[in-house]
Motif scaffolding. Structure first.
Motif, PDB file in Angstrom:
ATOM      1  N   VAL A  14     -13.361  -1.088  25.392  1.00 21.71           N
ATOM      2  CA  VAL A  14     -14.678  -1.717  25.502  1.00 21.71           C
ATOM      3  C   VAL A  14     -15.492  -1.015  26.584  1.00 21.71           C
ATOM      4  CG1 VAL A  14     -15.924  -3.834  26.078  1.00 21.71           C
ATOM      5  CG2 VAL A  14     -13.806  -3.962  24.752  1.00 21.71           C
ATOM      6  N   ALA A  15     -16.784  -0.818  26.298  1.00 21.94           N
ATOM      7  CA  ALA A  15     -17.718  -0.337  27.314  1.00 21.94           C
ATOM      8  C   ALA A  15     -19.045  -1.059  27.102  1.00 21.94           C
ATOM      9  CB  ALA A  15     -17.908   1.168  27.228  1.00 21.94           C
ATOM     10  N   ILE A  16     -19.316  -2.046  27.955  1.00 20.58           N
ATOM     11  CA  ILE A  16     -20.562  -2.806  27.892  1.00 20.58           C
ATOM     12  C   ILE A  16     -21.482  -2.260  28.977  1.00 20.58           C
ATOM     13  CG2 ILE A  16     -21.641  -5.073  28.001  1.00 20.58           C
ATOM     14  CD1 ILE A  16     -19.781  -4.676  25.627  1.00 20.58           C
ATOM     15  N   ARG A  17     -22.569  -1.614  28.559  1.00 19.64           N
ATOM     16  CA  ARG A  17     -23.500  -0.984  29.505  1.00 19.64           C
ATOM     17  C   ARG A  17     -24.883  -1.612  29.337  1.00 19.64           C
ATOM     18  NH1 ARG A  17     -21.124   4.299  26.892  1.00 19.64           N
ATOM     19  NH2 ARG A  17     -19.364   4.756  28.269  1.00 19.64           N
ATOM     20  N   LEU A  18     -25.397  -2.161  30.420  1.00 20.60           N
ATOM     21  CA  LEU A  18     -26.712  -2.798  30.396  1.00 20.60           C
ATOM     22  C   LEU A  18     -27.488  -2.436  31.659  1.00 20.60           C
ATOM     23  CD1 LEU A  18     -25.792  -6.357  29.053  1.00 20.60           C
ATOM     24  CD2 LEU A  18     -26.937  -4.527  27.790  1.00 20.60           C
ATOM     25  N   GLN A  19     -28.800  -2.527  31.544  1.00 19.40           N
ATOM     26  CA  GLN A  19     -29.678  -2.187  32.656  1.00 19.40           C
ATOM     27  C   GLN A  19     -30.591  -3.361  32.959  1.00 19.40           C
ATOM     28  OE1 GLN A  19     -31.467   1.862  33.032  1.00 19.40           O
ATOM     29  NE2 GLN A  19     -33.396   0.791  32.644  1.00 19.40           N
ATOM     30  N   LEU A  20     -30.753  -3.644  34.248  1.00 22.02           N
ATOM     31  CA  LEU A  20     -31.639  -4.717  34.714  1.00 22.02           C
ATOM     32  C   LEU A  20     -32.955  -4.088  35.166  1.00 22.02           C
ATOM     33  CD1 LEU A  20     -31.726  -7.802  35.314  1.00 22.02           C
ATOM     34  CD2 LEU A  20     -31.019  -7.228  37.649  1.00 22.02           C
ATOM     35  N   ASN A  21     -34.057  -4.580  34.600  1.00 16.09           N
ATOM     36  CA  ASN A  21     -35.365  -4.002  34.882  1.00 16.09           C
ATOM     37  C   ASN A  21     -36.311  -5.080  35.415  1.00 16.09           C
ATOM     38  OD1 ASN A  21     -34.845  -1.315  33.284  1.00 16.09           O
ATOM     39  ND2 ASN A  21     -34.380  -2.958  31.840  1.00 16.09           N
ATOM     40  N   LEU A  22     -37.245  -4.669  36.276  1.00 17.52           N
ATOM     41  CA  LEU A  22     -38.239  -5.585  36.845  1.00 17.52           C
ATOM     42  C   LEU A  22     -39.632  -5.154  36.398  1.00 17.52           C
ATOM     43  CD1 LEU A  22     -38.830  -7.947  38.806  1.00 17.52           C
ATOM     44  CD2 LEU A  22     -39.125  -6.203  40.605  1.00 17.52           C
ATOM     45  N   TYR A  23     -40.356  -6.103  35.845  1.00 14.14           N
ATOM     46  CA  TYR A  23     -41.741  -5.846  35.445  1.00 14.14           C
ATOM     47  C   TYR A  23     -42.632  -5.997  36.677  1.00 14.14           C
ATOM     48  CZ  TYR A  23     -46.313  -6.712  33.296  1.00 14.14           C
ATOM     49  OH  TYR A  23     -47.648  -6.679  32.957  1.00 14.14           O
ATOM     50  N   MET A  24     -43.366  -4.920  37.008  1.00 18.11           N
ATOM     51  CA  MET A  24     -44.194  -4.916  38.219  1.00 18.11           C
ATOM     52  C   MET A  24     -45.626  -4.539  37.855  1.00 18.11           C
ATOM     53  SD  MET A  24     -41.577  -3.030  40.902  1.00 18.11           S
ATOM     54  CE  MET A  24     -41.871  -1.420  40.175  1.00 18.11           C
ATOM     55  N   LYS A  25     -46.563  -5.048  38.614  1.00 12.82           N
ATOM     56  CA  LYS A  25     -47.977  -4.741  38.401  1.00 12.82           C
ATOM     57  C   LYS A  25     -48.771  -5.139  39.634  1.00 12.82           C
ATOM     58  CE  LYS A  25     -50.424  -7.428  35.807  1.00 12.82           C
ATOM     59  NZ  LYS A  25     -50.969  -8.259  34.720  1.00 12.82           N
TER      60      LYS A  25
ATOM     61  N   VAL B  40     -42.343  -1.150  33.861  1.00 12.06           N
ATOM     62  CA  VAL B  40     -41.028  -1.795  33.810  1.00 12.06           C
ATOM     63  C   VAL B  40     -40.065  -0.868  34.542  1.00 12.06           C
ATOM     64  CG1 VAL B  40     -39.162  -2.659  32.360  1.00 12.06           C
ATOM     65  CG2 VAL B  40     -41.539  -2.973  31.642  1.00 12.06           C
ATOM     66  N   MET B  41     -39.662  -1.275  35.717  1.00  9.53           N
ATOM     67  CA  MET B  41     -38.888  -0.402  36.607  1.00  9.53           C
ATOM     68  C   MET B  41     -37.385  -0.719  36.540  1.00  9.53           C
ATOM     69  SD  MET B  41     -38.758   2.039  38.811  1.00  9.53           S
ATOM     70  CE  MET B  41     -40.503   2.256  39.208  1.00  9.53           C
ATOM     71  N   PRO B  42     -36.544   0.274  36.219  1.00 12.09           N
ATOM     72  CA  PRO B  42     -35.093   0.047  36.271  1.00 12.09           C
ATOM     73  C   PRO B  42     -34.643  -0.249  37.700  1.00 12.09           C
ATOM     74  CG  PRO B  42     -35.631   2.048  35.041  1.00 12.09           C
ATOM     75  CD  PRO B  42     -36.884   1.618  35.727  1.00 12.09           C
ATOM     76  N   MET B  43     -33.872  -1.312  37.842  1.00 12.58           N
ATOM     77  CA  MET B  43     -33.362  -1.684  39.157  1.00 12.58           C
ATOM     78  C   MET B  43     -31.917  -1.231  39.331  1.00 12.58           C
ATOM     79  SD  MET B  43     -35.958  -3.121  40.531  1.00 12.58           S
ATOM     80  CE  MET B  43     -35.224  -3.866  41.969  1.00 12.58           C
ATOM     81  N   ILE B  44     -31.107  -1.497  38.311  1.00 15.97           N
ATOM     82  CA  ILE B  44     -29.692  -1.139  38.362  1.00 15.97           C
ATOM     83  C   ILE B  44     -29.137  -1.176  36.948  1.00 15.97           C
ATOM     84  CG2 ILE B  44     -28.987  -3.537  38.732  1.00 15.97           C
ATOM     85  CD1 ILE B  44     -26.635  -2.541  40.374  1.00 15.97           C
ATOM     86  N   TRP B  45     -28.228  -0.271  36.659  1.00 11.51           N
ATOM     87  CA  TRP B  45     -27.501  -0.407  35.395  1.00 11.51           C
ATOM     88  C   TRP B  45     -26.011  -0.389  35.705  1.00 11.51           C
ATOM     89  CZ3 TRP B  45     -24.109   2.907  32.810  1.00 11.51           C
ATOM     90  CH2 TRP B  45     -24.073   4.244  33.205  1.00 11.51           C
ATOM     91  N   PHE B  46     -25.276  -1.123  34.920  1.00 14.96           N
ATOM     92  CA  PHE B  46     -23.850  -1.312  35.200  1.00 14.96           C
ATOM     93  C   PHE B  46     -23.052  -1.181  33.901  1.00 14.96           C
ATOM     94  CE2 PHE B  46     -25.856  -5.372  34.459  1.00 14.96           C
ATOM     95  CZ  PHE B  46     -25.035  -5.991  33.542  1.00 14.96           C
ATOM     96  N   GLU B  47     -21.799  -0.914  34.075  1.00 16.63           N
ATOM     97  CA  GLU B  47     -20.882  -0.763  32.950  1.00 16.63           C
ATOM     98  C   GLU B  47     -19.630  -1.588  33.192  1.00 16.63           C
ATOM     99  OE1 GLU B  47     -19.795   3.248  32.087  1.00 16.63           O
ATOM    100  OE2 GLU B  47     -18.097   2.706  30.806  1.00 16.63           O
ATOM    101  N   GLU B  48     -19.311  -2.446  32.245  1.00 15.21           N
ATOM    102  CA  GLU B  48     -18.043  -3.174  32.257  1.00 15.21           C
ATOM    103  C   GLU B  48     -17.163  -2.534  31.189  1.00 15.21           C
ATOM    104  OE1 GLU B  48     -20.014  -7.522  33.341  1.00 15.21           O
ATOM    105  OE2 GLU B  48     -18.685  -7.296  31.621  1.00 15.21           O
TER     106      GLU B  48
END
Length: 485
Positions: A353-364, A379-387
């Motif tokens: 298994v490889a679950i990869r997702l990215q957390l993004n913040l909408y800024m303006k 929409v700015m990427p803050m962090i992406w992680f992999e489980e």
């Protein structure tokens, strides 16, 4: 006592026919026996030590997260309830740096709150901006990796929790994973599969709900599939992997991509389709997840205290290419940024298994909140992680033995019996034919011998007459011919 070779040959023919019949029957009965064992060992039942332990403790050990089910309660309607507790931890051997490394990122508290308060009166926004300055909170934040991940003390957080309770997801330290660490995923109730193996692991309810209320359509609010850890057995290439994710606040579905093999065990690889995070314009069924932005972004603000947070694949993989124009250094590839689950199709157990997702913040830019300055809408990427993780050790060996070796041995036995039986029939038939042929040849030779003796005796008589009567040889020949007629 003489052995009747003919009867022995017939006996071998009969044995060969029975052996072939047994082999043919085994080709049908063998898979049925294996499937029956799979069903018995897939049902969620404490009496099945291996399968129950795999379900309870999760068969795939993730590298940055430990999960374990607790408060397990079985119900009369063939369901079981539980809470799954999880703990995240730092793994130095798999990291490029240390938790003590210092980084600078956009300040989610300030920039997120600015967007959330955009529609408040201008005077209120000025007061919010003054509050940010009072607590020395600017548009960017410099902290250690450990503080950003697991939480840090903030006077602003304490102030907001006191005067605006419920605005923030955490009442203590603020961090990207502070809310998830040492938490549980809610009360799941799933089917055990005792009544129907096709329902095993399927979610009956979550926190007492059979559907959600976060989204705009009934389809988007449905709780579908399993809890995302195991699936029903006997999957085909047409099968999908539906599951409900509390973190994403929605049900998702992976699709078949290709077959594969892991350490001798056959598998099916399932991946996220491009439509998973597509917007309602590109994929109509996703209209209920809007308000949407570009395809490839999932707006989770409705279940994250209305904070302007979006989920995507890392580096905006499978997203609208325009998102790459606003951020430098993004190079999405499926190998590094796509998520996948490798499933053993016969049992529905994940192998890799490889679950990869990215957390993004909408800024303006928000007027009245000077911390946003002249910031462009992005929409700015803050962090992406992999489980990620895979089955290994004793569990893998058990899988290989029960699901690869034993079926291979049974298949060898099936065709072995058929080949052995056919060989016995052919050899016995040839031997029987040879015996019958050899029995007929002596009888024919005896008849010829008897005829020859009579012929010699007649010739002897003729010769004797010739000796006594001095009959000429020519007359003897003629006489002999007449006597033959």
């Amino acid at each position: 006592m003489a052995v009747d070779k003919s009867r022995v040959a017939v006996g071998f023919m009969v044995a060969g026919v029975l052996t072939v019949a047994f082999g043919v029957v085994l080709t049908f009965v063998g898979p049925m026996i294996i499937d029956d064992q799979i069903v018995k060992n897939t049902v969620i039942d404490p009496q099945n030590d291996l399968s129950y332990t795999m379900w309870k403790d999760i068969p795939v050990p993730f590298f940055i997260k430990r999960c374990q089910k607790d408060n397990i309660t079985f119900h009369p309607n063939d369901t079981v309830s539980y809470r799954e507790y999880r703990k995240f931890f730092f793994e130095p051997s798999m990291s490029a740096g240390n938790e003590s490394d210092v980084v600078t990122i956009p300040n989610m508290l300030v920039l997120g709150a600015a967007v959330m308060m955009e529609k408040l009166p201008y005077a209120v926004r000025l007061m919010i901006s003054a509050t940010f300055k009072t607590f020395k909170e600017g548009p960017f934040l410099t902290k250690t990796v450990g503080e950003l991940m697991w939480g840090y003390d903030s006077g602003l957080v304490d102030f907001l929790n006191k005067y605006l309770p419920g605005m923030l997801p955490s009442s203590g330290k603020f961090g990207l994973f502070a809310e998830f660490n040492n938490s549980n995923t809610g009360l799941f109730t799933i089917f055990t599969g005792k009544d129907d193996i096709k329902n095993v692991h399927r979610v009956d309810s979550w926190n007492g709900l059979t559907e959600l209320s976060n989204w705009g359509t009934r389809q988007c609010n449905m709780i579908n599939g399993t809890a995302g850890q195991m699936w029903p057995p006997f999957m085909t290439k047409e099968s999908t992997l539906p599951f409900y994710s509390p973190d994403a606040c929605r049900s998702m579905e992976l699709v078949y991509q290709r077959p594969g093999v892991m350490k001798g065990i056959p598998l099916y690889r399932y991946v996220a389709p491009k439509t998973l995070f597509a917007n309602g314009t590109d994929y109509a069924p996703n209209e209920g997840f809007c308000p949407c932005r570009q395809s490839g972004l999932l707006n989770v603000s409705s279940c994250r205290h209305n904070s302007p947070v979006f989920i995507s694949h890392p580096h905006f993989f499978n997203a609208d290419p325009v998102l790459l124009d606003y951020v430098q250094g993004l190079h999405p590839t499926e190998e590094e940024h796509g998520l996948f689950i490798d499933i053993h199709p016969q049992t529905g157990v994940p192998l890799n298994v490889a679950i990869r997702l990215q957390l993004n913040l909408y800024m303006k830019q928000v007027s009245g909140i000077t911390e946003t300055g002249k910031m462009s809408e992005v929409v700015m990427p803050m962090i992406w992680f992999e489980e990620s993780g895979y089955i290994d050790g004793p569990i893998l060996n058990t899988f290989h033995t029960n699901l690869v070796v034993l079926p291979a041995v049974m298949e060898f036995m099936q065709y072995g019996f058929i080949v052995l039986g056919l060989a016995s029939i052919i050899i016995a038939t040839l031997v029987h034919h040879k015996i019958r042929t050899s029995d007929k040849e002596p009888a024919k030779g005896s008849h010829d011998h008897e005829t020859q003796e009579k012929y010699n005796m007649n010739n002897s008589a003729f010769i004797a007459t010739d000796d006594v009567g001095f009959i000429p040889s020519t007359n003897l020949q003629l006489f002999s011919m007449e006597s033959r007629f």
